[in-house]
Design an enzyme around this catalytic site. Structure first.
Site, mmCIF file in Angstrom:
data_model
loop_
_atom_site.group_PDB
_atom_site.id
_atom_site.type_symbol
_atom_site.label_atom_id
_atom_site.label_comp_id
_atom_site.label_asym_id
_atom_site.label_seq_id
_atom_site.Cartn_x
_atom_site.Cartn_y
_atom_site.Cartn_z
ATOM 1 C CB CYS A 69 -1.196 -0.128 1.288
ATOM 2 S SG CYS A 69 -1.949 -1.223 0.943
ATOM 3 C CG ASN A 105 -6.684 -1.265 0.369
ATOM 4 O OD1 ASN A 105 -5.846 -0.996 -0.609
ATOM 5 N ND2 ASN A 105 -6.037 -1.623 1.731
ATOM 6 C CG HIS A 134 -3.246 3.250 1.150
ATOM 7 N ND1 HIS A 134 -3.549 2.894 0.036
ATOM 8 C CD2 HIS A 134 -3.417 2.189 2.152
ATOM 9 C CE1 HIS A 134 -4.152 1.581 0.254
ATOM 10 N NE2 HIS A 134 -3.840 1.158 1.317
#
Ligand code: ACO
Length: 333
Positions: A115, A290, A260
């Protein structure tokens, strides 16, 4: 030292929308549970016969970013490709992006920071541009999660979170001393490597060993969700604070925060902690889930396209993810 800035952005997401309702037909879950815990309403998952991969989606996003930068493909000096879902065990996907874009034999660097991959990529690009080594560096984040998720009730905690997609940015040398990337900060803590991981197949346990053990599910992502959550809110905050301090700025100076897109609850916690209004943060996890290395360019591009980021704005990007890794980028747009 030269100045570097993001000169172009582009995204690509598969057409196939998978709603929480769709997931509830595959596993024991509900729209209510997913939205309440994560904020996610839907995500994009490739259609299995689409041929889309992390690198092919990345290349499609990159085409748009290059066009948006108003440069020619041949002006790209280096490719940086971030993914946790590569097409091959090796070589890394950077070379595949190079091939798909039909670029000259420029370097292709692969980033494995999950990420935080896009933040790491921007940081590396920034160094190459600031030192004068390169004029235009292509940073791409692409992810194909949907093929690697356990889409049964057993895997529901993780499977509902992740989506497929890609985003890209061109980082270019700039003549404007007052705008561009002001700072980047990177961190890691391998002590928690196993808290969010796909362990196998790897050279510690290769395919025949994995297949031979029917109870072995280490080829699916494992996540200690609560531990990740606890660390994420602390590290996100530290990363933002560190970036602001390095530039003698305070939270009042932030015009736009792009986190993020890990979980809407994490973003909201950080938003509240820094006293940011709804106009000072952009989230789109609701639509895409995500997308790890792709999530920041997906959110940043959307914020720019919606006119939420204007020339001269202070933009702060922060990420936290598997590794653990975390970091920030502070930019004057
Ligand atoms: N649908 C319905 N119920 C579920 C689901 C689901 N999809 N998943 C879990 N549950 C159940 C559990 O079985 C448990 O039931 P029980 O109480 O009967 O045992 C209950 O819901 C609570 O489960 P928890 O795992 O404790 O749920 P939690 O409140 O911790 O929420 C979540 C889980 C949303 C994953 C949360 O921990 C989180 O967001 N963590 C951070 C995740 C994250 O940001 N990951 C990305 C990191 S970045 C990267 O690099 C990939």
């Amino acid at each position: 030292m030269y100045t570097s800035k993001i000169s172009g952005l582009g995204v690509y997401v598969p057409d196939n929308v998978v709603t929480n309702e769709d997931l509830s037909k595959m596993m024991d879950t509900s729209d209510e549970w997913i939205q309440e815990r994560t904020g996610i309403k839907e995500r994009r998952w490739i259609k299995p016969d689409s041929g889309d991969t992390a690198s092919s989606m990345g290349a499609k996003a990159a085409e748009k970013a290059i066009a948006n930068a108003g440069i020619d493909k041949k002006d790209i000096d280096l490719i940086i490709f971030a993914t946790l879902s590569p097409d091959y065990y090796f070589p890394g996907g950077g070379v595949l992006v190079q091939k798909l874009l039909g670029l000259d034999t420029v370097g292709a660097l692969d980033i494995r920071n999950q990420c935080t991959g896009f933040v790491y990529g921007l940081s590396v690009a920034d160094q190459f541009v600031k030192t004068g080594m390169y004029k235009n560096v292509l940073v791409v984040g692409g992810e194909l999660h949907s093929k690697g998720l356990d889409k049964t009730t057993r895997g529901r905690t993780v499977a509902v979170l992740f989506g497929d997609g890609a985003g890209a940015a061109v980082v270019s040398r700039s003549d404007d001393q007052n705008r561009g990337i002001l700072s980047t900060h990177l961190h890691s803590q391998g002590e928690y490597a196993e808290a969010l991981t796909v362990k196998h197949p790897s050279m510690t346990k290769w395919v025949p060993e994995v297949v031979a053990d029917l109870d072995n599910l280490t080829y699916y992502p494992f996540m200690d969700g609560q531990l990740v959550f606890k660390h994420a809110i602390v590290r996100f905050s530290e990363a933002i604070q560190e970036g602001l301090q390095a530039n003698n700025l305070t939270r009042e100076d932030i015009d736009m925060f792009i986190p993020h897109q890990a979980n809407l609850r994490i973003s909201q916690y950080v938003q509240k902690k820094f006293g940011l209004s709804e106009n000072q943060i952009h989230n789109n996890i609701q639509k895409y889930g995500n997308t790890t290395a792709a999530s920041i360019p997906l959110a940043l591009t959307e914020a720019v396209e919606l006119g939420k980021i204007k020339k001269g704005d202070l933009v702060v990007i922060a990420a936290f993810g598997s590794g653990f890794t975390w970091g920030s980028v502070v930019m004057r747009w």
